[in-house]
Motif scaffolding. Sequence first.
Motif, mmCIF file in Angstrom:
data_model
loop_
_atom_site.group_PDB
_atom_site.id
_atom_site.type_symbol
_atom_site.label_atom_id
_atom_site.label_comp_id
_atom_site.label_asym_id
_atom_site.label_seq_id
_atom_site.Cartn_x
_atom_site.Cartn_y
_atom_site.Cartn_z
ATOM 1 N N LEU A 1 0.805 -1.472 0.101
ATOM 2 C CA LEU A 1 -0.003 0.076 0.017
ATOM 3 C C LEU A 1 0.881 1.268 -0.069
ATOM 4 O O LEU A 1 1.661 1.358 0.807
ATOM 5 N N THR A 2 0.497 2.108 -1.098
ATOM 6 C CA THR A 2 1.303 3.355 -0.852
ATOM 7 C C THR A 2 0.403 4.705 -1.274
ATOM 8 O O THR A 2 -0.667 4.451 -2.050
ATOM 9 N N LYS A 3 0.680 5.746 -0.617
ATOM 10 C CA LYS A 3 -0.113 6.841 -0.819
ATOM 11 C C LYS A 3 0.803 8.066 -1.050
ATOM 12 O O LYS A 3 1.562 8.325 -0.017
ATOM 13 N N LEU A 4 0.539 8.607 -2.184
ATOM 14 C CA LEU A 4 1.471 9.940 -2.304
ATOM 15 C C LEU A 4 0.182 11.129 -2.459
ATOM 16 O O LEU A 4 -0.779 10.787 -3.251
ATOM 17 N N PHE A 5 0.198 12.045 -1.834
ATOM 18 C CA PHE A 5 -0.722 13.148 -1.592
ATOM 19 C C PHE A 5 0.058 14.387 -2.589
ATOM 20 O O PHE A 5 1.053 14.959 -2.358
ATOM 21 N N LYS A 6 -0.702 14.645 -3.816
ATOM 22 C CA LYS A 6 -0.147 15.587 -4.733
ATOM 23 C C LYS A 6 -0.356 16.772 -3.912
ATOM 24 O O LYS A 6 -1.475 17.057 -3.215
ATOM 25 N N VAL A 7 0.505 17.788 -3.756
ATOM 26 C CA VAL A 7 0.396 19.141 -3.122
ATOM 27 C C VAL A 7 0.608 20.317 -4.193
ATOM 28 O O VAL A 7 1.855 20.263 -4.965
ATOM 29 N N GLY A 8 -0.120 21.128 -4.041
ATOM 30 C CA GLY A 8 -0.034 22.568 -4.824
ATOM 31 C C GLY A 8 0.044 22.526 -6.146
ATOM 32 O O GLY A 8 0.261 21.515 -6.811
#
Length: 375
Positions: A31-38
């Motif tokens: 399980l992997t979670k990248l939150f895009k920011v900006g």
Amino acid sequence: MSTQAGSAAPAEALGPGPAPGEAPAIRARGLTKLFKVGAFSHGASVHAVEDFSIDLYHRQVVALVGESGSGKSTVARLLAQTLPATAGAIELNGQPVRVRSGRQLRVYCHDVQMIFQDPFASLNSIHTVRYILGRSVAIHHPGLSRAGRTGQIEALLDKVKLTPPGRFIDKFPHELSGGQRQRIAIARTLAASPHVLLADEPISMLDVSMRLGILNLLADLRDELGLAVLYITHDVASARYFADQTMVMYAGRIVERGASEVVTQQPAHPYTQLLVASAPDPDHLADAAVGARGEPPSLIDPPPGCRFHPRCPLANELCRTQSPPLAEVGPGHEAACWAHSGQPGAPTMADRRRFPAVAPAGHRADPAGSEGGQR
Ligand SMILES: Nc1ncnc2c1ncn2[C@@H]1O[C@H](COP(=O)(O)OP(=O)(O)OP(=O)(O)O)[C@@H](O)[C@H]1O
Ligand code: SF4
Ligand SMILES: [Mg+2]
């Protein structure tokens, strides 16, 4: 650590292991979670969780421990499917979960329930316990008569040890203590007859006198209903007391896991050693106690290699350039640290000249910060 404040035994004495061939209640892989920011940040992302795996069995409590921002709540939201994963797979009772919406997602959400930190925010203060639990009963047991619904509500109150139910059923949340409200929140999740409870810091906002009672309740639900419980906490001492297994997260990755007794008494990873030495206040880590230094890294631009290397007194070139895999350091005990690899060029634990002996977990902390609690 004292266990005198309640009748529960240390975790290693609680709960049988999985039966041979038994499928985990919930399993996750990668399980992997990248939150895009900006909007204008040219693809910058918060690397909140990377390559998280777990096998959580019925009748088992697994603690997920780490300091603030390490990714614990993100893991819970990924497992609850309230947040889409960037990568990875989940199985529920041995079946791959591919649902993202609709009826199948609703069924999944019945099976996998979350308990939150704040029992004050999670209950609507204008409704009585009868109304709050009655709504969940109506959703999960449609077609019941009024008397049948009351019977179900009373049974739920019984399960969370709010007895006699008649004393609580017509109360408003503001008439209850924090611990009693958390019990109502737990009762509401039980209306769905879940297999898995994801408890995200369920005691951290409670008065110390209530904490042990809630942990004992969750242990009872594990034993009586066979629930699989993920217990998220900052407090490594309560993990030893309450959880069968403990996983330690640092900067989005699992750095150590194994039986709670082993992880908390003989921590193998320098970060776990730091957590244990700092109990019960992991957000003010006693860096000096284990020769560590500095702050947790930015998850937008995490350090290469081992994410703990900027703080680790053992770090060398291998640590700075290559990420250590989770590898066995003892029976059922894994750590992601080159110092246990025996690989040429790796540091060794013998290098830790500035590390004093690590105080055992609970040396400074009473379980759950408790001074005795209701059961
Ligand atoms: N929606 C979001 N957008 C961007 N970043 C997020 C989002 N949610 C969480 N994060 C980041 O992901 C990382 C992990 O957060 P998470 O809430 O999972 O940590 P945690 O271990 O639960 O912390 P705490 O102990 O404070 O609750 C943090 O850096 C956080 O700022
Ligand atoms: S891999 Fe290296 S930097 Fe990372 S915890 Fe182990 S010794 Fe420290
Ligand atoms: Mg959190």
